[in-house]
Design a protein around this motif. Sequence first.
Motif, short mmCIF file in Angstrom:
data_model
loop_
_atom_site.label_atom_id
_atom_site.label_comp_id
_atom_site.label_asym_id
_atom_site.label_seq_id
_atom_site.Cartn_x
_atom_site.Cartn_y
_atom_site.Cartn_z
N GLU A 85 -0.12 4.57 -6.84
CA GLU A 85 -1.83 4.24 -7.03
C GLU A 85 -2.08 4.83 -5.76
O GLU A 85 -2.20 4.23 -4.35
N ARG B 211 -5.29 7.36 -9.62
CA ARG B 211 -4.59 7.48 -10.52
C ARG B 211 -3.73 8.99 -10.55
O ARG B 211 -5.83 9.24 -10.63
N LEU C 234 0.67 -1.20 0.04
CA LEU C 234 -0.27 0.08 0.24
C LEU C 234 0.78 1.12 -0.10
O LEU C 234 0.15 2.73 -0.33
N THR D 18 -9.80 3.55 -5.29
CA THR D 18 -8.14 3.70 -6.54
C THR D 18 -8.16 4.79 -7.16
O THR D 18 -9.30 5.36 -8.07
N VAL E 274 -4.84 5.08 -2.69
CA VAL E 274 -5.72 4.03 -2.04
C VAL E 274 -6.30 4.74 -1.02
O VAL E 274 -5.73 4.65 0.22
#
Length: 558
Positions: free
Chosen positions: A226, A307, A221, A305, A228
């Motif tokens: 990315e 990006r 993580l 998630t 989270v």
Amino acid sequence: MRIRWPRRVFAQVLTAQVALTTGVMVLATGLFLAPLSSELDDQAMRRALSIAQTTAAAPDLARELVTTKPAAHGPVQAEAERIRTATGALYVVVMDTRGVRWSHTHTDEIGRHVSTDPSRTLAGRQVRQIDTGTLGRSARAKVPLRDDRGRIVGAVSVGIAYDSVRGRLFGTIPALLRYAGAALAVGVLAAVALSRRLRRRTHGVAFADISALLDEREAMLHGIREGVVAFDRRGRIRLVNDEAARLLGLDARAAGRALDEVLPPGRTTDVLAGRVDGTDLLAVSGGRVLVANRMPTQDGGAVVTLRDRTELELLGRELDGTQGLLDALRAQDHEHANQLHTLRGLLELGRYEKAVEFVSEVASAQRASAEQIAERVHDPLLSALLVGKAAVAAERGVSLRVSSTTLLPDAVVDPRDLVTVLGNLIDNALDATGERRRDEPFVEVELRAEHTTAVLRVSDTGPGVPPELRERIFAEGWSTKAAVPAPGPGPSARPVAFHRGRGIGLALVRRLAERYGGMARVTARAGGGAVFTVVLPEALARHDDAPVRRLTAAGEPR
């Protein structure tokens, strides 16, 4: 044999709970029986004492003890046996001051000395004890026997068979064990139910695997690029990794709090909270373009998630600009070919003076357009942007005008932000102008400096924006690119449908304006079209550091 401890979490929990429940039941049963035995002994001794006191209180017993002799059929023996039979005692013994029995369950013991020392009782004290005599072990009590004058003339000893006390104790054990067994069964069933639920929740993993999984999860993580964000069933933030904290501007205190408490209202919050359906949803946070996907979990929570598409978005816009310049260059190539053909014809006809005049006119026209922009916009990035957009607009058949009131000094703090704002506004204006054909479509750009504030205004002759949609067009994911003009000619034609999945440019414009403490709005243009105005405070350096050039009334710099 070596007992192997189970590896699975649910099996270990079940074993531990069953062992713990069994141990607790055994301990509770033992702790209950231990005081129960003492309590039964005390009750038996109290009962013996009560019978002895009642016997000693008989009015004729002391007199008969003094006036008669010990005999198997004497009055003392008869009274003692009556009381023993009535009370169910093991024995009722009456003795004189020498310790000689005057009554006994076995008549052959009458006239003999008692088996235990009676001195404490004959001294006037009451005695309770568990002791062993001629009739076996018993719970006994002894009290002094007094005459009418209160003198001690003997003693009364009463015994309760200890077998009856033990029988009462043993009689309670089966019922106690039944209750303990029922409680143990309930505990085991609860442990089994809990272990089954735990097996479903842990998917049958072992304790050693849990530690490894947690370490791997933390490394994954906080190592991936990315963002989270995990939520529980109540919508509170359960986990935020480093990338998500950077993209959303959160800190370590965000965990355990509701999303609306840590993020301002807007599309980003709605996307993260699941109030917007879809995949690859676009959102803007702090000037960054984010792509969000939300996946629900079995416990009612969700994992989102994120990006970062900011760089891709900027590269895409640069490619769009490059493509526009290429299109403009193609158009200019055709135009230059026509001009070269004209020049060649003039030369072949021998009209050299006309050829020189034609070349001068073409060169001066292009130079005049670029010089006009450079004189009014001193920042090289912004002026280059306007020159390129002018070529793109010309290729589309739209005139890009620079307002006569435009004057922006070379004192821009961050030219890239102004390039982003101005480029988006001009692109949208060119698209809107192309949707509505008219005789002379144009886009007008105005750049002004008010102390340290930059004011950007772009107007067009397109269909305009209806009042009810002038706020929604600045929301992430809303676009008029696929809108259908309303039927009918003239200024009334306007877009009537806004579509999701697009529309990042104007959202970026407003976010940049808000980051500077300014604003972005759209109004109607007189004669039809829209006017976008963006105010960026503190976007320019102070006048002491970069003096502003002034224009004369004719528009010339001075």
